[in-house]
Design an enzyme around this catalytic site. Structure first.
Site, PDB file in Angstrom:
ATOM      1  N   HIS A  78      11.291  -7.130   3.994  1.00  0.00           N
ATOM      2  CA  HIS A  78      11.934  -6.370   5.054  1.00  0.00           C
ATOM      3  C   HIS A  78      13.252  -7.043   5.398  1.00  0.00           C
ATOM      4  CE1 HIS A  78       8.722  -3.590   5.828  1.00  0.00           C
ATOM      5  NE2 HIS A  78       7.844  -4.524   6.132  1.00  0.00           N
ATOM      6  N   CYS A  88      16.082  -3.611   3.773  1.00  0.00           N
ATOM      7  CA  CYS A  88      16.937  -2.783   4.609  1.00  0.00           C
ATOM      8  C   CYS A  88      18.084  -3.610   5.177  1.00  0.00           C
ATOM      9  CB  CYS A  88      16.138  -2.164   5.754  1.00  0.00           C
ATOM     10  SG  CYS A  88      15.233  -0.700   5.255  1.00  0.00           S
TER      11      CYS A  88
END
Length: 296
Positions: free
Chosen positions: A142, A184
Site C-alpha cells: 500500500h 498507490c
C-alpha cells in the site's frame, strides 16, 4: 482493488483493488518474431562487442547481473486501517520469474514491518556489489504520495531508496539501480478520455542521485489498481513486456510499452459508485545516464 487499502472494482470482473487507502479493481498476446538461432547469436555478440566501447551504454559484462530484492507486503496490522492486498502474491511470483530469467539473483521478503524494510534495504546496500552490473528492487505494498507501507505503518520512500545513493553505496556507483513500485500515490481516480487516435576507467565525479530509475505503477496522486486473482495491472504489463522484449530492447523502450499496455488494455469494473470505468498510467522517473540493455 486499489493499493490504498480496499476493494473498489475489477478489470473485467468485480475482483480488483487499488493500492491506496481503504477501497475495493486482457491480456493481449503479443507475438515476438522468431529468429534463426545462429543469426541471433551473431547479433547478440555484435551488440555485446559494440557495447564495450559505447560511453552511452551501461556495462553488463560483470560476473553477475546483480541482485533483485522483492518486498511483498500483503497483510497489515489493524492499526494501519489497511486491508489485505489479495493478488500481490501473483505479482511477486511473476517478478521473481521475470528477473530470474534476466539473470538476477532474486530474494523475496514477505510482510515486512517498516523497521524490517529499512534494515533489509540498508543491509543490501552495504553488500559488496563490485562484481554486479546493476541492482533491482520491486516494492509491492500500500502507499500514498511519497510513502510506502510496511505491515505496521508507513515510511518515506526516499528513505528506503536513499540507502543506494552514490555516497552511501559505493559498489553501485555508476551502475543502474532500478526500483519498480506497485503502490498507490494518492486517492484520485482517472476517468480517462476518448481519443481518435563516461569512459569506464577514467576518474570522474557524478551526482549521488545519478543512475536511478523509479518506475511507479501510477501517476502522482492517483490510485493504483490490482486484480485480486491476476495481480496488479502494472506488474502484469511489466512482466509481460520484459518477457517479450527484455533481451532485445533498451529499458526505456520496454517501459514505454508497459505504459502503453496499462493505458490501453485495462479498465476497472466495479459495483461501487464512482469506481467503474477508471484508467491508470504508470509514471517512469529516470535519472539513468546511459542506455540499459539486458543481453543474453
Amino acid at each position: 482493488m486499489s493499493d490504498c487499502g480496499g476493494d473498489p472494482g475489477g478489470q473485467m470482473a468485480m475482483d480488483s483493488e487499488v493500492d491506496a487507502f481503504r477501497l475495493f479493481s486482457k491480456r493481449k498476446p503479443e507475438a515476438s518474431q522468431c529468429k534463426d538461432r545462429k543469426n541471433e547469436e551473431v547479433d547478440s555478440r555484435r551488440r555485446h562487442e559494440a557495447a564495450q566501447g559505447d560511453p552511452y551504454r551501461y556495462r553488463m559484462d560483470y560476473p553477475s547481473r546483480g541482485a533483485c530484492l522483492i518486498i511483498n507486503n500483503k497483510n497489515f496490522h489493524r492499526s494501519t486501517g489497511m486491508n489485505s492486498r489479495n493478488g500481490t502474491d501473483v505479482d511477486a511470483a511473476a517478478a521473481m520469474k521475470t528477473f530470474s530469467r534476466l539473470g538476477y539473483k532474486v530474494r523475496v521478503a514477505n510482510d515486512q514491518t517498516v523497521a524490517q524494510m529499512e534494515n533489509l534495504l540498508y543491509s543490501v546496500s552495504q553488500d559488496d556489489h563490485s562484481g554486479c552490473a546493476s541492482f533491482v528492487c520491486v516494492l509491492l505494498s500500500h502507499g500514498d504520495e511519497g510513502l510506502l507501507y510496511g505491515t505496521d505503518g508507513c515510511v518515506e520512500l526516499k528513505k528506503l531508496t536513499g540507502f543506494f545513493r552514490g555516497d552511501r553505496c559505493l559498489s553501485l556507483v555508476g551502475k543502474p539501480k532500478l526500483f519498480f513500485i506497485q503502490a498507490c500515490r494518492g486517492s484520485q481516480l482517472d476517468g480517462g478520455i476518448e481519443t481518435d487516435s563516461v569512459p569506464d576507467n577514467a576518474p570522474e565525479r557524478i551526482p549521488v542521485e545519478a543512475d536511478f530509475l523509479y518506475a511507479y505503477s501510477t501517476a502522482p496522486g492517483y490510485y493504483s489498481w490490482r486484480n485480486t486473482t491476476s495481480g496488479s495491472w502494472f506488474m502484469q504489463a511489466l512482466c509481460e513486456m520484459f518477457q517479450l522484449y527484455g533481451t532485445e530492447l533498451e529499458l526505456m523502450l520496454i517501459m514505454t510499452r508497459v505504459n502503453h499496455k496499462v493505458a490501453l488494455d485495462f479498465e476497472s469494473a466495479s459495483n461501487l459508485p464512482g469506481f467503474s470505468a477508471k484508467k491508470q498510467i504508470p509514471c517512469i522517473v529516470s535519472m539513468l545516464t546511459k542506455h540499459l540493455y539486458f543481453p543474453h
